[in-house]
Design a protein around this motif. Structure first.
Motif, PDB file in Angstrom:
ATOM      1  N   GLY A 136      -9.424  13.552 -10.615  1.00  0.00           N
ATOM      2  CA  GLY A 136      -8.941  14.827 -10.073  1.00  0.00           C
ATOM      3  C   GLY A 136      -9.827  15.989 -10.457  1.00  0.00           C
ATOM      4  N   ASP A 137     -10.271  16.007 -11.703  1.00  0.00           N
ATOM      5  CA  ASP A 137     -11.161  17.081 -12.160  1.00  0.00           C
ATOM      6  C   ASP A 137     -12.505  17.020 -11.436  1.00  0.00           C
ATOM      7  N   ALA A 138     -13.025  15.804 -11.226  1.00  0.00           N
ATOM      8  CA  ALA A 138     -14.292  15.648 -10.508  1.00  0.00           C
ATOM      9  C   ALA A 138     -14.149  16.124  -9.064  1.00  0.00           C
ATOM     10  N   LEU A 139     -13.021  15.814  -8.436  1.00  0.00           N
ATOM     11  CA  LEU A 139     -12.791  16.265  -7.066  1.00  0.00           C
ATOM     12  C   LEU A 139     -12.703  17.786  -6.997  1.00  0.00           C
ATOM     13  N   LEU A 140     -12.069  18.397  -7.979  1.00  0.00           N
ATOM     14  CA  LEU A 140     -12.027  19.864  -8.015  1.00  0.00           C
ATOM     15  C   LEU A 140     -13.437  20.440  -8.083  1.00  0.00           C
ATOM     16  N   GLU A 192     -12.283  13.942   2.554  1.00  0.00           N
ATOM     17  CA  GLU A 192     -12.433  12.850   3.519  1.00  0.00           C
ATOM     18  C   GLU A 192     -13.775  12.142   3.335  1.00  0.00           C
ATOM     19  N   ALA A 193     -14.827  12.917   3.131  1.00  0.00           N
ATOM     20  CA  ALA A 193     -16.157  12.332   2.927  1.00  0.00           C
ATOM     21  C   ALA A 193     -16.204  11.532   1.626  1.00  0.00           C
ATOM     22  N   ALA A 194     -15.547  12.034   0.582  1.00  0.00           N
ATOM     23  CA  ALA A 194     -15.496  11.302  -0.692  1.00  0.00           C
ATOM     24  C   ALA A 194     -14.757   9.986  -0.517  1.00  0.00           C
ATOM     25  N   ALA A 195     -13.643  10.007   0.212  1.00  0.00           N
ATOM     26  CA  ALA A 195     -12.873   8.780   0.456  1.00  0.00           C
ATOM     27  C   ALA A 195     -13.712   7.764   1.227  1.00  0.00           C
ATOM     28  N   LYS A 196     -14.469   8.228   2.212  1.00  0.00           N
ATOM     29  CA  LYS A 196     -15.330   7.323   2.981  1.00  0.00           C
ATOM     30  C   LYS A 196     -16.427   6.729   2.104  1.00  0.00           C
ATOM     31  N   GLU A 197     -16.996   7.549   1.227  1.00  0.00           N
ATOM     32  CA  GLU A 197     -18.035   7.040   0.336  1.00  0.00           C
ATOM     33  C   GLU A 197     -17.473   5.985  -0.614  1.00  0.00           C
ATOM     34  N   ILE A 198     -16.295   6.230  -1.137  1.00  0.00           N
ATOM     35  CA  ILE A 198     -15.647   5.267  -2.037  1.00  0.00           C
ATOM     36  C   ILE A 198     -15.317   3.983  -1.266  1.00  0.00           C
ATOM     37  N   GLU A 199     -14.821   4.120  -0.046  1.00  0.00           N
ATOM     38  CA  GLU A 199     -14.514   2.954   0.783  1.00  0.00           C
ATOM     39  C   GLU A 199     -15.783   2.142   1.071  1.00  0.00           C
ATOM     40  N   HIS A 200     -16.870   2.834   1.324  1.00  0.00           N
ATOM     41  CA  HIS A 200     -18.156   2.170   1.582  1.00  0.00           C
ATOM     42  C   HIS A 200     -18.587   1.325   0.378  1.00  0.00           C
ATOM     43  N   LEU A 239      -6.656  10.876  -2.926  1.00  0.00           N
ATOM     44  CA  LEU A 239      -7.604  11.773  -3.591  1.00  0.00           C
ATOM     45  C   LEU A 239      -7.067  13.205  -3.600  1.00  0.00           C
ATOM     46  N   SER A 240      -6.414  13.593  -2.522  1.00  0.00           N
ATOM     47  CA  SER A 240      -5.826  14.933  -2.453  1.00  0.00           C
ATOM     48  C   SER A 240      -4.754  15.111  -3.528  1.00  0.00           C
ATOM     49  N   LEU A 287      -4.573  13.484  -6.404  1.00  0.00           N
ATOM     50  CA  LEU A 287      -5.252  13.558  -7.703  1.00  0.00           C
ATOM     51  C   LEU A 287      -5.804  14.959  -7.941  1.00  0.00           C
ATOM     52  N   ARG A 288      -6.450  15.511  -6.921  1.00  0.00           N
ATOM     53  CA  ARG A 288      -7.016  16.858  -7.040  1.00  0.00           C
ATOM     54  C   ARG A 288      -5.918  17.901  -7.225  1.00  0.00           C
ATOM     55  N   ASP A 289      -4.835  17.777  -6.462  1.00  0.00           N
ATOM     56  CA  ASP A 289      -3.741  18.754  -6.561  1.00  0.00           C
ATOM     57  C   ASP A 289      -3.152  18.801  -7.966  1.00  0.00           C
ATOM     58  N   VAL A 290      -2.935  17.639  -8.568  1.00  0.00           N
ATOM     59  CA  VAL A 290      -2.346  17.604  -9.910  1.00  0.00           C
ATOM     60  C   VAL A 290      -3.311  18.217 -10.922  1.00  0.00           C
ATOM     61  N   SER A 291      -4.592  17.896 -10.812  1.00  0.00           N
ATOM     62  CA  SER A 291      -5.570  18.510 -11.717  1.00  0.00           C
ATOM     63  C   SER A 291      -5.627  20.018 -11.514  1.00  0.00           C
ATOM     64  N   ASN A 292      -5.496  20.453 -10.282  1.00  0.00           N
ATOM     65  CA  ASN A 292      -5.509  21.888  -9.996  1.00  0.00           C
ATOM     66  C   ASN A 292      -4.265  22.566 -10.567  1.00  0.00           C
ATOM     67  N   ASN A 293      -3.101  21.920 -10.424  1.00  0.00           N
ATOM     68  CA  ASN A 293      -1.849  22.508 -10.910  1.00  0.00           C
ATOM     69  C   ASN A 293      -1.739  22.484 -12.435  1.00  0.00           C
ATOM     70  N   PHE A 294      -2.445  21.533 -13.060  1.00  0.00           N
ATOM     71  CA  PHE A 294      -2.380  21.380 -14.508  1.00  0.00           C
ATOM     72  C   PHE A 294      -3.797  21.376 -15.090  1.00  0.00           C
ATOM     73  N   PRO A 295      -4.404  22.545 -15.207  1.00  0.00           N
ATOM     74  CA  PRO A 295      -5.743  22.592 -15.814  1.00  0.00           C
ATOM     75  C   PRO A 295      -5.708  21.965 -17.212  1.00  0.00           C
ATOM     76  N   GLY A 296      -6.836  21.451 -17.652  1.00  0.00           N
ATOM     77  CA  GLY A 296      -6.920  20.715 -18.913  1.00  0.00           C
ATOM     78  C   GLY A 296      -6.223  21.357 -20.087  1.00  0.00           C
ATOM     79  N   ARG A 297      -6.310  22.643 -20.190  1.00  0.00           N
ATOM     80  CA  ARG A 297      -5.753  23.338 -21.365  1.00  0.00           C
ATOM     81  C   ARG A 297      -4.232  23.319 -21.409  1.00  0.00           C
ATOM     82  N   ILE A 298      -3.584  23.037 -20.269  1.00  0.00           N
ATOM     83  CA  ILE A 298      -2.112  23.050 -20.287  1.00  0.00           C
ATOM     84  C   ILE A 298      -1.504  21.680 -20.037  1.00  0.00           C
TER      85      ILE A 298
END
Length: 123
Positions: A22-26, A46-54, A65-66, A68-79
């Motif tokens: 999630g952090d990498a996607l952010l 979408e492009a990341a998902a295609k690359e992973i699928e490849h 992936l969305s 994972l990114r949303d949770v990392s965005n809602n909960f930054p590392g410090r919290i």
């Protein structure tokens, strides 16, 4: 001391892996768009998902992936609460809700099931 140290370690790594993805996607795709604004971040997911699928790695759809990114965005590392699973963070929806649930439950473990059962009561 755990009776299942290897199993516990593997489970804990999975949670940290989800945060890491999630952090990498952010970092690489940007944060989620606000109010449907098309800033290209979803197209990058979408492009990341295609690359992973490849690479023949299954299960990493654009929607997953969305999340994972949303949770990392809602909960930054410090919290992030290290004693609470990634799934419980996701189910709580926000740092404020998670904190409220943690306070309400007291010293009991905060599992995803606990969060899902408590959230409707608190809202």
């Amino acid at each position: 001391m755990s009776k299942f140290p290897k199993t516990v370690a593997a489970v804990q790594k999975r949670d940290s892996c989800m945060w890491e993805i999630g952090d990498a996607l952010l970092a690489e795709c940007g944060p989620p768009s606000n109010h449907g604004v098309n800033d290209g971040s979803y197209a990058k997911l979408e492009a990341a998902a295609k690359e992973i699928e490849h690479l023949k790695i299954e299960g990493y759809t654009t929607d997953y992936l969305s999340r994972l990114r949303d949770v990392s965005n809602n909960f930054p590392g410090r919290i992030r609460n290290p004693s609470v699973s990634w799934a419980a963070h996701r189910s709580s929806g926000s740092p404020e809700m998670l904190q409220t649930i943690v306070k309400a439950v007291g010293s009991k473990p905060i599992t995803n099931a606990v969060v899902r059962s408590m959230r409707p009561v608190i809202e």
